[in-house]
Scaffold this motif. Structure first.
Motif, short mmCIF file in Angstrom:
data_model
loop_
_atom_site.label_atom_id
_atom_site.label_comp_id
_atom_site.label_asym_id
_atom_site.label_seq_id
_atom_site.Cartn_x
_atom_site.Cartn_y
_atom_site.Cartn_z
N GLN A 64 -60.24 96.69 -38.43
CA GLN A 64 -60.95 97.65 -39.00
C GLN A 64 -62.24 98.18 -38.17
OE1 GLN A 64 -61.37 98.53 -43.61
NE2 GLN A 64 -63.66 97.82 -42.97
N GLU A 65 -63.00 97.10 -38.12
CA GLU A 65 -64.24 97.28 -37.15
C GLU A 65 -64.02 97.91 -35.70
OE1 GLU A 65 -68.11 98.06 -36.42
OE2 GLU A 65 -67.23 97.70 -38.19
N ARG A 66 -63.20 97.13 -35.15
CA ARG A 66 -62.57 97.81 -33.95
C ARG A 66 -61.99 99.26 -33.66
NH1 ARG A 66 -59.71 92.25 -33.07
NH2 ARG A 66 -61.10 90.86 -32.46
N LEU A 67 -61.33 99.49 -34.99
CA LEU A 67 -60.74 100.73 -34.95
C LEU A 67 -61.96 101.83 -35.11
CD1 LEU A 67 -57.38 100.51 -37.11
CD2 LEU A 67 -57.62 101.10 -34.72
N ARG A 68 -62.69 101.34 -36.03
CA ARG A 68 -63.96 102.45 -36.35
C ARG A 68 -64.86 102.52 -35.11
NH1 ARG A 68 -65.97 100.34 -42.19
NH2 ARG A 68 -64.13 101.28 -43.43
N LEU A 423 -52.89 105.38 -36.01
CA LEU A 423 -53.63 104.28 -35.91
C LEU A 423 -53.09 102.83 -35.36
CD1 LEU A 423 -56.07 104.66 -38.89
CD2 LEU A 423 -56.55 104.95 -36.51
N LYS A 424 -51.58 102.88 -36.00
CA LYS A 424 -50.99 101.77 -35.24
C LYS A 424 -50.74 101.73 -33.87
CE LYS A 424 -47.59 100.35 -38.07
NZ LYS A 424 -46.56 100.15 -38.79
N MET A 425 -50.35 103.09 -33.36
CA MET A 425 -50.28 103.20 -31.93
C MET A 425 -51.53 102.71 -30.98
SD MET A 425 -47.87 106.84 -31.66
CE MET A 425 -46.29 106.86 -32.26
N VAL A 426 -52.44 103.08 -31.85
CA VAL A 426 -53.89 102.75 -30.97
C VAL A 426 -54.01 101.37 -30.94
CG1 VAL A 426 -56.36 102.81 -31.26
CG2 VAL A 426 -55.01 104.85 -31.75
N GLN A 427 -53.59 100.61 -31.89
CA GLN A 427 -53.46 98.83 -31.75
C GLN A 427 -52.40 98.54 -30.49
OE1 GLN A 427 -53.70 97.01 -35.82
NE2 GLN A 427 -53.61 98.85 -36.40
N ARG A 428 -51.39 99.31 -30.51
CA ARG A 428 -50.27 98.69 -29.61
C ARG A 428 -50.69 99.17 -28.25
NH1 ARG A 428 -44.75 100.81 -32.28
NH2 ARG A 428 -44.52 99.18 -34.06
N LEU A 429 -51.31 100.20 -27.99
CA LEU A 429 -52.02 100.58 -26.58
C LEU A 429 -53.15 99.66 -26.26
CD1 LEU A 429 -51.88 104.42 -26.83
CD2 LEU A 429 -50.50 102.94 -25.22
N HIS A 435 -56.30 94.34 -23.59
CA HIS A 435 -57.67 94.24 -23.80
C HIS A 435 -57.92 92.88 -24.48
CE1 HIS A 435 -61.84 95.17 -25.54
NE2 HIS A 435 -61.71 96.31 -24.84
N PRO A 436 -59.22 92.23 -23.95
CA PRO A 436 -59.36 90.76 -24.64
C PRO A 436 -59.77 90.76 -25.83
CG PRO A 436 -60.99 91.79 -22.91
CD PRO A 436 -59.83 92.59 -23.02
N ASP A 437 -60.27 91.79 -26.53
CA ASP A 437 -60.63 91.57 -27.99
C ASP A 437 -59.79 92.01 -28.88
OD1 ASP A 437 -63.06 91.22 -26.93
OD2 ASP A 437 -63.92 93.30 -27.36
N TRP A 438 -58.47 92.46 -28.47
CA TRP A 438 -57.45 92.93 -29.39
C TRP A 438 -56.19 91.64 -29.45
CZ3 TRP A 438 -57.02 96.98 -32.50
CH2 TRP A 438 -58.21 97.95 -32.60
N THR A 439 -56.50 90.81 -30.17
CA THR A 439 -55.38 89.62 -30.49
C THR A 439 -54.92 89.61 -31.76
OG1 THR A 439 -57.27 88.06 -30.93
CG2 THR A 439 -56.61 87.99 -28.57
N GLY A 440 -53.79 88.75 -32.14
CA GLY A 440 -53.35 88.91 -33.52
C GLY A 440 -52.31 90.16 -33.67
N PRO A 441 -51.73 90.11 -34.72
CA PRO A 441 -50.75 90.98 -34.97
C PRO A 441 -51.18 92.28 -35.36
CG PRO A 441 -51.03 89.62 -37.10
CD PRO A 441 -51.86 89.05 -35.93
N VAL A 442 -50.48 93.44 -35.11
CA VAL A 442 -50.67 94.93 -35.58
C VAL A 442 -50.55 95.05 -36.93
CG1 VAL A 442 -50.24 97.21 -35.36
CG2 VAL A 442 -50.01 95.70 -33.32
N VAL A 443 -51.59 95.75 -37.64
CA VAL A 443 -51.88 95.81 -39.08
C VAL A 443 -51.66 97.04 -39.47
CG1 VAL A 443 -52.96 93.52 -39.51
CG2 VAL A 443 -54.36 95.68 -39.09
N ASP A 444 -51.32 97.32 -40.77
CA ASP A 444 -51.34 98.71 -41.13
C ASP A 444 -52.97 99.13 -41.65
OD1 ASP A 444 -48.59 98.84 -41.23
OD2 ASP A 444 -48.39 98.10 -43.28
N ALA A 445 -52.97 100.38 -41.07
CA ALA A 445 -54.52 101.09 -41.30
C ALA A 445 -54.35 102.36 -41.73
CB ALA A 445 -55.32 100.98 -39.90
#
Length: 567
Positions: A64-68, A423-429, A435-445
């Motif tokens: 949530q914080e990274r998406l914001r 927002l799901k596509m943003v996480q996948r991209l 990107h080193p900060d984006w780890t873990g599964p893709v979640v619903d936003a």
């Protein structure tokens, strides 16, 4: 249309911005005061009791914080306003996403929906189907000075089976992509991570957001055609690549079916309304066109009538200087303020009064505005046409928004899933860009819309205070209500902790009810150590008894025991 019908008379037509006003009002009310990206479960990352949060909640809060943060850098609020105005006015909006290697983040772009051409079955299809191929096409005018012809530019994104590796070839007459071969010159090469399945004859790839390998990928093609090379039986969907000139990226990659290594199209189509039986939405202006035409005609008539009312038509009888012309010949005069006209005996000035017609036209305009408010399901208070001095009570204003609530719910329903997908596509991209900060599964936003109704902050504060004090509402719900009406509260959980730290009377009641000082400490957010267990009192030394011998191991250095000859 007026120019085609009326020619030069169309310049006299008056239209004072009523359609633009409706589009602006609908857009602002649909978006609300603010838009917030939320991830379900993020609120559990900081438990009020100080316990260890679950890993899923910690991951949700981090996403949530990274998406914001991405939304702030990418000016998402500005892009949202830009796209939604097109969506409300034209019926559809389109976003595209692309990974930017230099900025290390997905870039969001707003595309004019007139350039959007999805490949749908029989050019129709179910509204829930996602097209496998999308074209963006527009014409480019020719330039005589640069000696360039008129061209058609088309960008295509399409899903297809994963193929072998290709390389850019710019040495030929036209840039193109050619297969990459091994040293033997005949064996095609695969991209790193791809696996060939000989039994199925396919190539599979495990994407970082999937649990199982996929055989699909997204291909990007960007090309231009001279309009002279396009045949009469061809359209945007059936252009011949033999006459195409492929574009080249700044890094040298030729955009001829370039493998983006994605198993989805980074395109989000947002309809304005819930599609009934097609892929497209409907403009908010479509059902009001006749009303707007009537209002424009009434405004034009009012403008003409006001001109004759402000400068009335005069007729002068027996002016007194008829000697210049023959008797009975009318004479035109220019009338201006302060002008004095000398009349003969029995002379008169006749005025043509058009003010009654002007008043009737204004009443007609008010009637059309009321009809517009009714058909658009937008109350006068939402359109800004309500006189503040005649405003009813706050409860009446609240009721006047009743017809507007189903409209807003329908517009939000058509958009909620689309922004979840974005927002799901943003996480996948981010994951595709490693990107080193984006780890873990893709979640619903979700994208949460702000309130569009006027609020009374003082009344809401009083209501929340009474409800929380009387125990009919939790503190969490009360703080959330304050956030909804615009109080500057950034974090609900942190605000609750601040409130509880100052509620000493309730902490005392908690201590009396439970007798647990640790629970009181958790409530106040401070560490409270319970009183240490008191040491047992020393054994009494009654008269006539010999004190017990002390254990030598319990004595400190330099200390003597209490027995023996010690006085």
């Amino acid at each position: 249309i007026a120019a085609l019908q009326d020619g030069s008379d169309a310049e006299d037509r008056r239209e004072f911005g009523d359609p633009a006003m409706l589009v602006a009002a609908l857009t602002s009310h649909m978006l609300g005061r603010e838009q917030t990206i939320t991830v379900a479960g993020a609120e559990d990352a900081e438990p009020a009791d100080g316990s260890t949060p679950p890993p899923d909640a910690v991951h949700a809060a981090a996403v949530q914080e990274r998406l914001r943060a991405w939304a702030r850098k990418e000016l998402f609020t500005l892009r949202l306003q830009q796209s939604e105005r097109k969506t409300v006015r034209e019926g559809d909006g389109v976003y595209t996403l692309a990974w930017d290697t230099a900025k290390k983040r997905p870039r969001l772009s707003v595309v004019d929906p007139g350039f959007y051409f999805p490949d749908l079955p029989d050019n129709a299809g179910d509204s829930s189907d996602y097209p496998d191929t999308v074209h963006f096409a527009w014409e480019i005018d020719g330039d005589l000075k640069a000696r360039t012809k008129a061209r058609l530019r088309r960008i295509t994104l399409e899903l297809g089976p994963i193929g072998t590796r290709t390389l850019s070839d710019t040495a030929g007459e036209r840039p193109a992509r050619v297969p990459a071969l091994a040293d033997d010159g005949s064996t095609p090469l695969l991209l790193p991570g791809d696996t060939y399945q000989p039994e199925a004859g396919t190539i599979s790839r495990l994407y970082p957001w999937n649990d199982e390998p996929s055989t699909l990928t997204c291909y990007l093609t960007d090309a231009e055609w001279d309009l002279d090379d396009i045949k009469a039986d061809q359209d945007v969907h059936t252009l011949d690549y033999r006459y195409a000139t492929f574009m080249t990226r700044p890094d040298g990659e030729v955009l001829d079916h370039l493998d983006l290594q994605l198993d989805f199209l980074p395109v989000i189509h947002v309809p304005n309304t819930v599609p009934e039986d097609s892929h497209w939405g409907e403009s908010s202006l479509s059902q009001l066109m006749q009303l707007f035409d009537e209002m424009a005609g009434t405004d034009t008539d009012s403008s003409l009538a006001s001109a004759t009312t402000g400068s009335p038509i005069l007729g002068i009888v027996n002016k007194g200087d008829s000697g210049r012309r023959g008797r009975g010949e009318p004479q035109m005069m220019h009338v201006q303020p302060g002008m004095v006209v000398e009349l003969q005996e029995g002379g008169n000035i006749i005025t043509v009064d058009t003010s009654p017609q002007l008043a009737e036209l204004r009443n007609k305009t008010a009637e059309l505005q009321d009809r517009l408010s009714l058909n658009a399901r937008m109350p006068a208070v939402a359109l800004g046409t309500l006189d503040p001095t005649k405003a009813p009570s706050g409860f009446s204003i609240e009721l006047s928004y009743g017809p507007m609530e189903p409209l807003m719910d329908s517009m939000h329903l058509a958009r909620d899933h689309k922004y979840q997908l974005l927002l799901k596509m943003v996480q996948r991209l981010f994951k595709a860009g490693q990107h080193p900060d984006w780890t873990g599964p893709v979640v619903d936003a979700d994208l949460m819309w702000g309130t569009y109704k006027p609020t009374d902050k003082a009344a809401t504060l009083t209501m929340v205070q009474d409800a929380v004090d009387k125990g009919v509402m939790s503190l969490e719900t009360g703080v959330k209500m304050l956030v909804d009406v615009g109080f500057p509260i950034d974090d609900i959980g942190e605000e609750i902790q601040r409130i509880q730290k100052r509620q000493f009377e309730k902490a005392r009641a908690l201590a009396d009810a439970t007798g647990d000082s640790s629970a009181v400490g958790d409530y106040l957010g401070i560490d409270i150590d319970p009183d240490p267990v008191p040491a047992p009192p020393p054994a009494p030394n009654l008269p006539g008894e010999t004190p017990p011998e002390d254990d030598p191991e319990d004595l400190q250095p330099g200390q003597q025991g209490s027995g023996g000859n010690t006085p």
